[in-house]
Design a protein around this motif. Sequence first.
Motif, PDB file in Angstrom:
ATOM      1  N   SER A  52      40.453  10.911  33.078  1.00 56.57           N
ATOM      2  CA  SER A  52      39.903   9.631  33.521  1.00 56.57           C
ATOM      3  C   SER A  52      39.491   9.779  34.989  1.00 56.57           C
ATOM      4  CB  SER A  52      40.927   8.508  33.357  1.00 56.57           C
ATOM      5  OG  SER A  52      42.136   8.843  34.002  1.00 56.57           O
ATOM      6  N   ILE A  53      38.236   9.409  35.278  1.00 60.26           N
ATOM      7  CA  ILE A  53      37.651   9.623  36.599  1.00 60.26           C
ATOM      8  C   ILE A  53      37.155   8.302  37.168  1.00 60.26           C
ATOM      9  CG2 ILE A  53      35.805  10.770  37.909  1.00 60.26           C
ATOM     10  CD1 ILE A  53      35.813  12.976  35.770  1.00 60.26           C
ATOM     11  N   LEU A  54      37.458   8.048  38.441  1.00 52.46           N
ATOM     12  CA  LEU A  54      36.920   6.920  39.183  1.00 52.46           C
ATOM     13  C   LEU A  54      35.989   7.465  40.254  1.00 52.46           C
ATOM     14  CD1 LEU A  54      36.889   3.900  40.089  1.00 52.46           C
ATOM     15  CD2 LEU A  54      38.882   4.450  41.522  1.00 52.46           C
ATOM     16  N   GLU A  55      34.737   7.024  40.238  1.00 55.36           N
ATOM     17  CA  GLU A  55      33.815   7.429  41.301  1.00 55.36           C
ATOM     18  C   GLU A  55      33.609   6.278  42.263  1.00 55.36           C
ATOM     19  OE1 GLU A  55      29.523   9.448  42.347  1.00 55.36           O
ATOM     20  OE2 GLU A  55      29.840   8.728  40.305  1.00 55.36           O
ATOM     21  N   ILE A  56      33.893   6.550  43.529  1.00 47.49           N
ATOM     22  CA  ILE A  56      33.706   5.570  44.595  1.00 47.49           C
ATOM     23  C   ILE A  56      32.351   5.830  45.225  1.00 47.49           C
ATOM     24  CG2 ILE A  56      34.594   4.769  46.816  1.00 47.49           C
ATOM     25  CD1 ILE A  56      36.334   4.047  44.404  1.00 47.49           C
ATOM     26  N   LEU A  62      24.291  11.072  40.120  1.00 46.21           N
ATOM     27  CA  LEU A  62      24.295  12.541  40.092  1.00 46.21           C
ATOM     28  C   LEU A  62      25.665  13.094  39.707  1.00 46.21           C
ATOM     29  CD1 LEU A  62      23.049  15.329  40.577  1.00 46.21           C
ATOM     30  CD2 LEU A  62      23.566  15.051  43.020  1.00 46.21           C
ATOM     31  N   ASN A  63      26.722  12.612  40.362  1.00 44.77           N
ATOM     32  CA  ASN A  63      28.056  13.141  40.059  1.00 44.77           C
ATOM     33  C   ASN A  63      28.446  12.852  38.611  1.00 44.77           C
ATOM     34  OD1 ASN A  63      28.355  14.020  42.724  1.00 44.77           O
ATOM     35  ND2 ASN A  63      29.265  12.087  43.371  1.00 44.77           N
ATOM     36  N   CYS A  64      28.076  11.679  38.140  1.00 50.81           N
ATOM     37  CA  CYS A  64      28.368  11.302  36.754  1.00 50.81           C
ATOM     38  C   CYS A  64      27.640  12.231  35.783  1.00 50.81           C
ATOM     39  CB  CYS A  64      27.950   9.854  36.541  1.00 50.81           C
ATOM     40  SG  CYS A  64      28.212   9.239  34.870  1.00 50.81           S
ATOM     41  N   PHE A  65      26.370  12.468  36.024  1.00 50.22           N
ATOM     42  CA  PHE A  65      25.565  13.305  35.125  1.00 50.22           C
ATOM     43  C   PHE A  65      26.072  14.744  35.104  1.00 50.22           C
ATOM     44  CE2 PHE A  65      21.416  15.625  34.282  1.00 50.22           C
ATOM     45  CZ  PHE A  65      21.401  15.327  32.924  1.00 50.22           C
ATOM     46  N   ILE A  66      26.373  15.312  36.265  1.00 56.75           N
ATOM     47  CA  ILE A  66      26.875  16.684  36.303  1.00 56.75           C
ATOM     48  C   ILE A  66      28.241  16.773  35.620  1.00 56.75           C
ATOM     49  CG2 ILE A  66      27.619  18.590  37.789  1.00 56.75           C
ATOM     50  CD1 ILE A  66      25.503  17.817  39.779  1.00 56.75           C
ATOM     51  N   VAL A  78      34.596   5.839  35.282  1.00 54.54           N
ATOM     52  CA  VAL A  78      34.330   4.533  35.871  1.00 54.54           C
ATOM     53  C   VAL A  78      33.616   4.743  37.198  1.00 54.54           C
ATOM     54  CG1 VAL A  78      35.345   2.420  36.821  1.00 54.54           C
ATOM     55  CG2 VAL A  78      36.344   3.473  34.767  1.00 54.54           C
ATOM     56  N   GLY A  79      32.428   4.163  37.325  1.00 51.30           N
ATOM     57  CA  GLY A  79      31.661   4.273  38.559  1.00 51.30           C
ATOM     58  C   GLY A  79      31.583   2.928  39.259  1.00 51.30           C
ATOM     59  N   VAL A  80      32.012   2.879  40.518  1.00 52.33           N
ATOM     60  CA  VAL A  80      32.008   1.635  41.287  1.00 52.33           C
ATOM     61  C   VAL A  80      30.877   1.682  42.310  1.00 52.33           C
ATOM     62  CG1 VAL A  80      33.312   0.199  42.900  1.00 52.33           C
ATOM     63  CG2 VAL A  80      34.474   1.256  40.953  1.00 52.33           C
ATOM     64  N   GLU A  81      30.065   0.643  42.341  1.00 55.16           N
ATOM     65  CA  GLU A  81      28.909   0.595  43.236  1.00 55.16           C
ATOM     66  C   GLU A  81      28.604  -0.864  43.563  1.00 55.16           C
ATOM     67  OE1 GLU A  81      26.358   1.245  45.734  1.00 55.16           O
ATOM     68  OE2 GLU A  81      26.815   3.130  44.716  1.00 55.16           O
ATOM     69  N   ASP A 125      32.144  12.103  23.513  1.00 51.21           N
ATOM     70  CA  ASP A 125      33.240  12.533  24.384  1.00 51.21           C
ATOM     71  C   ASP A 125      33.145  11.998  25.806  1.00 51.21           C
ATOM     72  OD1 ASP A 125      34.648  14.056  22.486  1.00 51.21           O
ATOM     73  OD2 ASP A 125      33.255  15.727  22.744  1.00 51.21           O
ATOM     74  N   PHE A 126      32.166  11.143  26.090  1.00 57.16           N
ATOM     75  CA  PHE A 126      31.970  10.679  27.471  1.00 57.16           C
ATOM     76  C   PHE A 126      31.697   9.180  27.466  1.00 57.16           C
ATOM     77  CE2 PHE A 126      30.034   9.901  31.534  1.00 57.16           C
ATOM     78  CZ  PHE A 126      30.526  10.875  32.392  1.00 57.16           C
ATOM     79  N   SER A 127      32.681   8.410  27.936  1.00 53.74           N
ATOM     80  CA  SER A 127      32.504   6.962  28.063  1.00 53.74           C
ATOM     81  C   SER A 127      32.278   6.599  29.525  1.00 53.74           C
ATOM     82  CB  SER A 127      33.719   6.216  27.521  1.00 53.74           C
ATOM     83  OG  SER A 127      34.847   6.408  28.352  1.00 53.74           O
ATOM     84  N   LEU A 128      31.529   5.525  29.735  1.00 51.64           N
ATOM     85  CA  LEU A 128      31.168   5.106  31.089  1.00 51.64           C
ATOM     86  C   LEU A 128      31.279   3.595  31.226  1.00 51.64           C
ATOM     87  CD1 LEU A 128      29.850   5.508  33.928  1.00 51.64           C
ATOM     88  CD2 LEU A 128      27.624   5.354  32.784  1.00 51.64           C
ATOM     89  N   ILE A 129      31.951   3.166  32.300  1.00 51.40           N
ATOM     90  CA  ILE A 129      31.902   1.775  32.741  1.00 51.40           C
ATOM     91  C   ILE A 129      31.361   1.789  34.172  1.00 51.40           C
ATOM     92  CG2 ILE A 129      33.174  -0.348  33.248  1.00 51.40           C
ATOM     93  CD1 ILE A 129      35.348   0.601  31.339  1.00 51.40           C
TER      94      ILE A 129
END
Length: 220
Positions: A52-56, A62-66, A78-81, A125-129
């Motif tokens: 489980s990954i949180l991107e701040i 880019l980081n999500c796609f790679i 989970v990407g926060v923006e 295999d890849f979920s995104l919120i």
Amino acid sequence: MKREIIITSDGSTTIHLPDWNEQYHSKHGAIQEAYHVFIRNGLKHVDAKSISILEIGFGTGLNCFITLLEAGKKVDYVGVEAYPVAKEEVEKLNYVVELEAQGKQTLFEKIHEVSWEEKHDITPDFSLIKRKQFFAEITDENYFDLIYFDAFGAKVQPDLWTEDIFKIMFAALKPGGVLVTYSAKGSVRRAMQTVGFDVERLPGPPGKREMLRGTKVSGE
């Protein structure tokens, strides 16, 4: 605020903010920085069958796609923006071509097209919120294995690199969880240590001497 698409030193694009003299990724190479900081020293460092990954700072995605391309495991992302990138800007980004991932073009588009605040399966295999949220509003506790801390630099947004913010990050991680960031400022390292992180200084990406990786020591 004025925004322009520029080419970084490795040929990949980023968004430049002239008023701040700041960009979403390193001008020395957006893709190189993403791989070095977040993939090699983050994703590949965490030993887990699923993650489980949180991107701040979701930004350009880019980081999500790679991560989607490189994970090789089940990912809950989970990407926060607070200020999402405009569709017109996304269309000018060259990441799919530069990553030689033309077969994944539809996945890059899907990352940006799916609605905010809802969970979506980008692949089986890849979920995104994607959460439109200020970092100080994050309330997750003991949930994430890994945090990509990719906020704008402390020189332009010092309030994003404080003990208060890192306390929120520490709480959001599971025991043993890891935070990686491109920053190596002494004030950032001290703030991370003060809230409980075990902090390592690691060799930085092109154009930077060092970066930081903090671990929430198991049992904290």
